[in-house]
Enzyme design. Structure first.
Site, PDB file in Angstrom:
ATOM      1  N   HIS A   1      45.638  43.861  36.995  1.00  0.00           N
ATOM      2  CA  HIS A   1      44.910  42.853  37.291  1.00  0.00           C
ATOM      3  C   HIS A   1      45.769  41.823  37.507  1.00  0.00           C
ATOM      4  O   HIS A   1      46.577  41.632  36.932  1.00  0.00           O
ATOM      5  CB  HIS A   1      43.847  42.477  36.309  1.00  0.00           C
ATOM      6  CG  HIS A   1      42.734  43.467  36.395  1.00  0.00           C
ATOM      7  ND1 HIS A   1      41.669  43.628  37.200  1.00  0.00           N
ATOM      8  CD2 HIS A   1      42.453  44.285  35.341  1.00  0.00           C
ATOM      9  CE1 HIS A   1      40.812  44.598  36.946  1.00  0.00           C
ATOM     10  NE2 HIS A   1      41.203  45.013  35.585  1.00  0.00           N
TER      11      HIS A   1
ATOM     12  N   CYS B   1      42.206  49.052  39.217  1.00  0.00           N
ATOM     13  CA  CYS B   1      41.545  49.748  38.122  1.00  0.00           C
ATOM     14  C   CYS B   1      40.693  50.620  38.113  1.00  0.00           C
ATOM     15  O   CYS B   1      40.916  51.699  38.626  1.00  0.00           O
ATOM     16  CB  CYS B   1      41.167  48.441  37.102  1.00  0.00           C
ATOM     17  SG  CYS B   1      40.790  48.786  35.480  1.00  0.00           S
TER      18      CYS B   1
END
Length: 199
Positions: A166, A76
């Site tokens: 994630h 991310c």
């Protein structure tokens, strides 16, 4: 890397479930040592935490380690830091443009809306040390400001990898493939009794 505004500590806990694997969270360059894998996690403030990495000398150490062949994996915000630039035209994180680490051939632009989505699929086109991931199924979620120009669940340049997803390592086969690859790089035999414990 224990970024000041780290998000999603649980992204990396699957690696602690293997015997023979240790996971360290570091906050300065002196603590880096010679790891088998460097992970740059997600963050609630990508630009501020990238500046922090520079101030702490961590960016320079990551660049040196990557040039020596140490695998680097950004998740991310960590993925965004590994790219060429981060632009914030709407002032989500204070505005302006900052150069990234330049390890991945991507540019990131923060928009007005946050991406929130569940994702699932199969890895495609992965090579290098983690080539064993190719074809494995993954699932997870994305929650981030900014869009990066690039395709695929994992973006790669040599031994540098990055993903917006994630929970990527929660799939037992994915975590095991990464650990096995790191064992092999050290010319060690992965102990099959080091079974992934999902709990």
């Amino acid at each position: 890397i224990a970024l000041p505004r780290i998000s999603n500590f649980t992204d990396f806990s699957p690696f602690e479930r293997f015997s023979g694997v240790s996971l360290r969270y570091i906050r300065n360059a002196a603590e880096l040592g010679a790891p088998d894998l460097i992970i740059i996690p997600g963050t609630k403030s990508t630009i501020s935490d990238l500046k922090w990495m520079r101030q702490k000398g961590l960016e320079a150490e990551v660049l040196k380690a990557a040039s020596r062949g140490t695998p680097v994996f950004g998740i991310c915000g960590g993925l965004q830091m590994l790219g060429k630039s981060i632009s914030d035209p709407f002032g989500s994180e204070g505005g302006g443009v900052i150069a990234g680490m330049g390890l991945l051939d991507i540019d990131t632009v923060f928009g007005k809306e946050k991406t929130r989505t569940q994702v699932a699929g199969s890895f495609c086109g992965i090579n290098g040390i983690f080539a064993g991931l190719d074809g494995l199924k993954y699932r997870g979620y994305e929650i981030h400001m900014g869009q990066s120009n690039g395709q695929g669940a994992v973006l790669q340049n040599g031994n540098v990898y990055g993903s917006y997803i994630h929970g990527l390592f929660d799939e037992a086969a994915i975590a095991k493939t990464i650990v096995e690859a790191l064992y092999k790089k050290r010319n060690l035999v992965f102990d099959e009794s080091a079974v992934f414990d999902p709990h």
